[in-house]
Scaffold this motif. Sequence first.
Motif, PDB file in Angstrom:
ATOM      1  N   VAL A  54       1.016  -1.068   0.034  1.00 47.55           N
ATOM      2  CA  VAL A  54      -0.238  -0.102   0.011  1.00 47.55           C
ATOM      3  C   VAL A  54       0.766   1.168   0.139  1.00 47.55           C
ATOM      4  CG1 VAL A  54      -1.670   1.445   1.370  1.00 47.55           C
ATOM      5  CG2 VAL A  54      -1.790  -1.201   1.212  1.00 47.55           C
ATOM      6  N   TRP A  55       0.640   2.154  -1.061  1.00 45.16           N
ATOM      7  CA  TRP A  55       1.417   3.354  -0.895  1.00 45.16           C
ATOM      8  C   TRP A  55       0.415   4.514  -0.707  1.00 45.16           C
ATOM      9  CZ3 TRP A  55       7.042   3.526  -2.607  1.00 45.16           C
ATOM     10  CH2 TRP A  55       7.383   2.103  -2.427  1.00 45.16           C
ATOM     11  N   ILE A  56       1.026   5.663  -0.345  1.00 50.32           N
ATOM     12  CA  ILE A  56       0.419   6.887  -0.250  1.00 50.32           C
ATOM     13  C   ILE A  56       1.099   7.841  -0.907  1.00 50.32           C
ATOM     14  CG2 ILE A  56      -1.076   6.220   1.717  1.00 50.32           C
ATOM     15  CD1 ILE A  56       0.747   7.682   3.441  1.00 50.32           C
ATOM     16  N   SER A  57       0.421   9.344  -1.175  1.00 49.36           N
ATOM     17  CA  SER A  57       0.962  10.317  -1.685  1.00 49.36           C
ATOM     18  C   SER A  57       1.307  11.264  -0.447  1.00 49.36           C
ATOM     19  CB  SER A  57       0.132  10.873  -2.536  1.00 49.36           C
ATOM     20  OG  SER A  57      -0.924  11.698  -2.241  1.00 49.36           O
ATOM     21  N   GLU A  58       1.980  12.398  -0.603  1.00 51.37           N
ATOM     22  CA  GLU A  58       2.081  13.588   0.174  1.00 51.37           C
ATOM     23  C   GLU A  58       0.666  14.116   0.045  1.00 51.37           C
ATOM     24  OE1 GLU A  58       4.043  14.829   2.161  1.00 51.37           O
ATOM     25  OE2 GLU A  58       5.986  13.834   1.828  1.00 51.37           O
ATOM     26  N   PRO A  59       0.177  14.707   1.222  1.00 50.68           N
ATOM     27  CA  PRO A  59      -1.326  15.402   1.210  1.00 50.68           C
ATOM     28  C   PRO A  59      -0.846  16.725   0.316  1.00 50.68           C
ATOM     29  CG  PRO A  59      -0.497  15.014   3.389  1.00 50.68           C
ATOM     30  CD  PRO A  59       0.521  14.624   2.654  1.00 50.68           C
ATOM     31  N   TYR A  60      -1.851  16.899  -0.476  1.00 54.45           N
ATOM     32  CA  TYR A  60      -1.792  18.110  -1.625  1.00 54.45           C
ATOM     33  C   TYR A  60      -3.310  18.821  -1.524  1.00 54.45           C
ATOM     34  CZ  TYR A  60      -4.129  14.789  -4.626  1.00 54.45           C
ATOM     35  OH  TYR A  60      -5.198  13.852  -5.272  1.00 54.45           O
ATOM     36  N   VAL A  61      -3.284  19.971  -1.969  1.00 54.32           N
ATOM     37  CA  VAL A  61      -4.471  21.053  -2.023  1.00 54.32           C
ATOM     38  C   VAL A  61      -4.770  21.123  -3.649  1.00 54.32           C
ATOM     39  CG1 VAL A  61      -5.593  23.220  -1.641  1.00 54.32           C
ATOM     40  CG2 VAL A  61      -3.907  21.964   0.047  1.00 54.32           C
ATOM     41  N   GLU A  62      -6.149  20.873  -3.810  1.00 57.63           N
ATOM     42  CA  GLU A  62      -6.613  20.959  -5.242  1.00 57.63           C
ATOM     43  C   GLU A  62      -8.194  21.349  -5.265  1.00 57.63           C
ATOM     44  OE1 GLU A  62      -7.058  18.327  -9.461  1.00 57.63           O
ATOM     45  OE2 GLU A  62      -7.705  17.550  -7.573  1.00 57.63           O
ATOM     46  N   LYS A  63      -8.060  22.838  -5.696  1.00 54.40           N
ATOM     47  CA  LYS A  63      -9.543  23.379  -5.875  1.00 54.40           C
ATOM     48  C   LYS A  63      -9.785  23.834  -4.351  1.00 54.40           C
ATOM     49  CE  LYS A  63     -11.269  21.463  -9.924  1.00 54.40           C
ATOM     50  NZ  LYS A  63     -12.116  20.651 -10.810  1.00 54.40           N
ATOM     51  N   GLY A  64      -8.906  24.044  -3.524  1.00 50.36           N
ATOM     52  CA  GLY A  64      -9.096  24.472  -2.044  1.00 50.36           C
ATOM     53  C   GLY A  64      -9.398  23.414  -0.853  1.00 50.36           C
ATOM     54  N   THR A  65      -9.187  21.975  -1.731  1.00 49.87           N
ATOM     55  CA  THR A  65      -9.415  20.668  -0.623  1.00 49.87           C
ATOM     56  C   THR A  65      -8.326  20.087  -0.305  1.00 49.87           C
ATOM     57  OG1 THR A  65     -11.924  20.728  -1.738  1.00 49.87           O
ATOM     58  CG2 THR A  65     -10.969  18.770  -0.619  1.00 49.87           C
ATOM     59  N   GLU A  66      -8.071  19.549   0.908  1.00 52.06           N
ATOM     60  CA  GLU A  66      -7.039  18.782   1.063  1.00 52.06           C
ATOM     61  C   GLU A  66      -7.256  17.275   0.698  1.00 52.06           C
ATOM     62  OE1 GLU A  66      -8.284  20.627   3.449  1.00 52.06           O
ATOM     63  OE2 GLU A  66      -7.094  21.762   4.375  1.00 52.06           O
ATOM     64  N   LYS A  67      -6.369  16.715  -0.009  1.00 52.31           N
ATOM     65  CA  LYS A  67      -6.606  15.499  -0.731  1.00 52.31           C
ATOM     66  C   LYS A  67      -5.264  14.541  -0.506  1.00 52.31           C
ATOM     67  CE  LYS A  67      -9.527  16.881  -4.388  1.00 52.31           C
ATOM     68  NZ  LYS A  67      -9.737  16.963  -5.800  1.00 52.31           N
ATOM     69  N   LEU A  68      -5.525  13.274  -0.515  1.00 57.71           N
ATOM     70  CA  LEU A  68      -4.489  12.331  -0.687  1.00 57.71           C
ATOM     71  C   LEU A  68      -4.548  11.116  -1.551  1.00 57.71           C
ATOM     72  CD1 LEU A  68      -1.792  11.372   1.341  1.00 57.71           C
ATOM     73  CD2 LEU A  68      -3.603   9.986   2.527  1.00 57.71           C
ATOM     74  N   LEU A  69      -3.780  10.685  -2.222  1.00 59.05           N
ATOM     75  CA  LEU A  69      -3.789   9.520  -3.086  1.00 59.05           C
ATOM     76  C   LEU A  69      -3.420   8.049  -2.093  1.00 59.05           C
ATOM     77  CD1 LEU A  69      -2.203  10.673  -6.416  1.00 59.05           C
ATOM     78  CD2 LEU A  69      -4.805  10.367  -5.939  1.00 59.05           C
ATOM     79  N   MET A  70      -4.130   7.145  -2.264  1.00 58.22           N
ATOM     80  CA  MET A  70      -3.773   5.778  -1.948  1.00 58.22           C
ATOM     81  C   MET A  70      -3.760   4.584  -3.063  1.00 58.22           C
ATOM     82  SD  MET A  70      -5.343   3.545   1.234  1.00 58.22           S
ATOM     83  CE  MET A  70      -4.941   4.986   2.738  1.00 58.22           C
ATOM     84  N   GLY A  71      -2.699   3.946  -3.041  1.00 55.51           N
ATOM     85  CA  GLY A  71      -2.906   2.959  -4.236  1.00 55.51           C
ATOM     86  C   GLY A  71      -2.103   1.617  -3.857  1.00 55.51           C
ATOM     87  N   THR A  72      -2.503   0.505  -4.652  1.00 48.64           N
ATOM     88  CA  THR A  72      -2.102  -0.658  -4.387  1.00 48.64           C
ATOM     89  C   THR A  72      -1.908  -1.302  -5.913  1.00 48.64           C
ATOM     90  OG1 THR A  72      -2.273  -2.999  -3.274  1.00 48.64           O
ATOM     91  CG2 THR A  72      -4.193  -1.951  -4.202  1.00 48.64           C
ATOM     92  N   LYS A  73      -0.881  -2.382  -5.894  1.00 53.91           N
ATOM     93  CA  LYS A  73      -0.404  -2.907  -7.200  1.00 53.91           C
ATOM     94  C   LYS A  73      -0.615  -4.100  -7.244  1.00 53.91           C
ATOM     95  CE  LYS A  73       3.193  -2.479 -10.648  1.00 53.91           C
ATOM     96  NZ  LYS A  73       4.566  -1.890 -10.919  1.00 53.91           N
ATOM     97  N   ASN A  74      -1.325  -4.673  -8.430  1.00 52.60           N
ATOM     98  CA  ASN A  74      -1.741  -6.352  -8.635  1.00 52.60           C
ATOM     99  C   ASN A  74      -0.851  -6.344  -9.994  1.00 52.60           C
ATOM    100  OD1 ASN A  74      -2.446  -9.087  -8.787  1.00 52.60           O
ATOM    101  ND2 ASN A  74      -4.708  -8.227  -8.978  1.00 52.60           N
ATOM    102  N   GLU A  75       0.243  -7.055  -9.961  1.00 52.51           N
ATOM    103  CA  GLU A  75       1.101  -7.424 -11.026  1.00 52.51           C
ATOM    104  C   GLU A  75       1.429  -6.145 -11.776  1.00 52.51           C
ATOM    105  OE1 GLU A  75      -1.297 -10.326 -13.325  1.00 52.51           O
ATOM    106  OE2 GLU A  75      -1.078 -12.096 -11.893  1.00 52.51           O
ATOM    107  N   SER A  76       0.788  -5.827 -12.935  1.00 55.23           N
ATOM    108  CA  SER A  76       1.203  -4.534 -13.789  1.00 55.23           C
ATOM    109  C   SER A  76       0.450  -3.706 -13.626  1.00 55.23           C
ATOM    110  CB  SER A  76       1.675  -4.991 -15.271  1.00 55.23           C
ATOM    111  OG  SER A  76       0.363  -5.397 -15.905  1.00 55.23           O
TER     112      SER A  76
END
Length: 603
Positions: A127-149
């Motif tokens: 499980v991977w995450i991004s740095e928190p970031y702001v887009e259109k005035g909203t705090e956001k975060l990406l979270m991801g997981t990888k299955n093969e490719s």
Amino acid sequence: MKRIIRLSAFFSIALLAVLAVWFFSDHQQEDIATDDTNGLQAQMDEIFADDISWTVHMFMDKMEDQLIQWAGDATEEGDLAQMDEEIRDHDHFHGFATVNEGGEMSKVGEVIDNPVEKLDRQKKEGVWISEPYVEKGTEKLLMGTKNESTWYIGEMDLSFVSSFVKDLAVITGDNGQFFMGSSNMAVDFEPEETEMPYAKSEIADLNWNVYVHSEPTAETEVPFKDGEVVARLKEGVNAKDWAKAHEVTLVDEEGQDCVFRDTSRTTDQLIEEWEADPDLYFTEPNYTVEKQTSFHQKRANPSLESKPSLFQPQAVSPNDELYDPYQWNLSMITVEDGWEVTEGNEEIPIAIIDSGVDPEHVDLQEKIIGGYNSFEDNEHYYDEHGHGTHVAGVAAAITNNVEGIAGVSWNNPILAVKALDANAEGNSFSIAEAVRWATDNGARVINMSLGDNHDSEVMRDAIRYAYEQDVVLIAASGNENVEEPMYPAAYPEVLTVAALDPEGGKAVFSNFGDHVDVSAPGEHIPSTYIHNEYVAMSGTSMASPHVAGLAGLILSVSPNLTNEEVYSIIRESCDDIGDEGADPYTGYGVINVTKAVNMANAE
């Protein structure tokens, strides 16, 4: 596939502001020194920081579970269109995307361009995450997981984190930069400048830091609603006629007990004027009564990785989603072997006298068989605060239903009695009315996670009425760490419950005294909350419903037991954990469900 329950950090932390105000309000001892108050405030700041860290950690774990479920569904379906409605309906994800090895992206909802490039931190294996970031005035975060490719990525909306942190704390990222927090705290502070007076806590797996600093809240001087008086009229005296003759407003009445109000005179003035009135038996202030919720003292090495427990879990567990990871409290009181004897009885109702109960909560709605609002004299028992819903879940949440938590009793129904308002505040008259209604409507057990240090004749009489009808009465001891008795807990007809920490010792906030009968877990107790949520709360409020649930189980085994016989079984079946025998801090010890129901079964 097992439903993922959303654990809302927002509602948990929103409570902290309310509870902080309560904790430092009129319940504090008047003679406490300024230095002591400041020291206690600093302790509470540490508690808040740790609770924020704990709650964010749990929330992120739930979001991780949701992401992994969607990744599995996407792999199986091969087409996100089948998942469109579920993804768009999720409260905390703006969107979900798949990105293949060539960079081609398919998505539902909103996901930022080139999301794989932003997944620069491994939260845990897979499980991977991004740095928190702001887009259109909203705090956001990406979270991801990888299955093969193929990457499976969710874009999370962190605005809920910002909303609850706003007036309580500051959160910084692993680079030490401020990214969300209180408008009352400096935006450009450096971490080395915040060692004092800020309390600091880390959010595991995220490399985020929480900083908290607050000011003590001024004490409330009047422990009752000024201008209101509770009076008992003599037989034959009409309440409306008496009010008109004395130029006051009749606010409420129950039999000959009435609440009168006058906006032009104080309560003390009214009581003095009516002291010799031949139509009255007695008068008293309409004392304020509040929930008994607090928070634990910070430990030297708090862990977010595992749940501490006094006892090892038994072999067989219910399948409720949050039971195994978080409900250390039920292991402490040995529930599972007790459930082999009884899971409760639908003929033994437990009344929760509190701020109401959420009638639509997935873990409670089928258990509620009736309710009452003692303020409005109607059935509008909806919980506007959350305290009563939490208490109800501890005692009797639906159990072994895959959803949420397990309750002490699986099958005992709930009577939802609203006697505290949206601020979890009530008065002696509302509590008295609630006790009488619950008694008259079939309650075999009444839980009261509320109280104040003012004795009230009208409340005392209601307690005696319930006791004489053979109702088992359970109440929280209070959260001031003082020996001064709280009511209704101090009434002799009531079984009084103190709170324990996860190590099996007296919780730092728990009141003590010879009136304490038994103890139960009271720190970091996960349970139901309004809007179909789950939060962890602490206090003798949380300890008391463990015992109410146990009383329901005992009566489920032996319905003909008297309330005194139930009290005796609860006391005698305890595991002695303090000084030998009964002591003022833990009473007869921590309740033991297995011993108690076996004793009841032998009766």
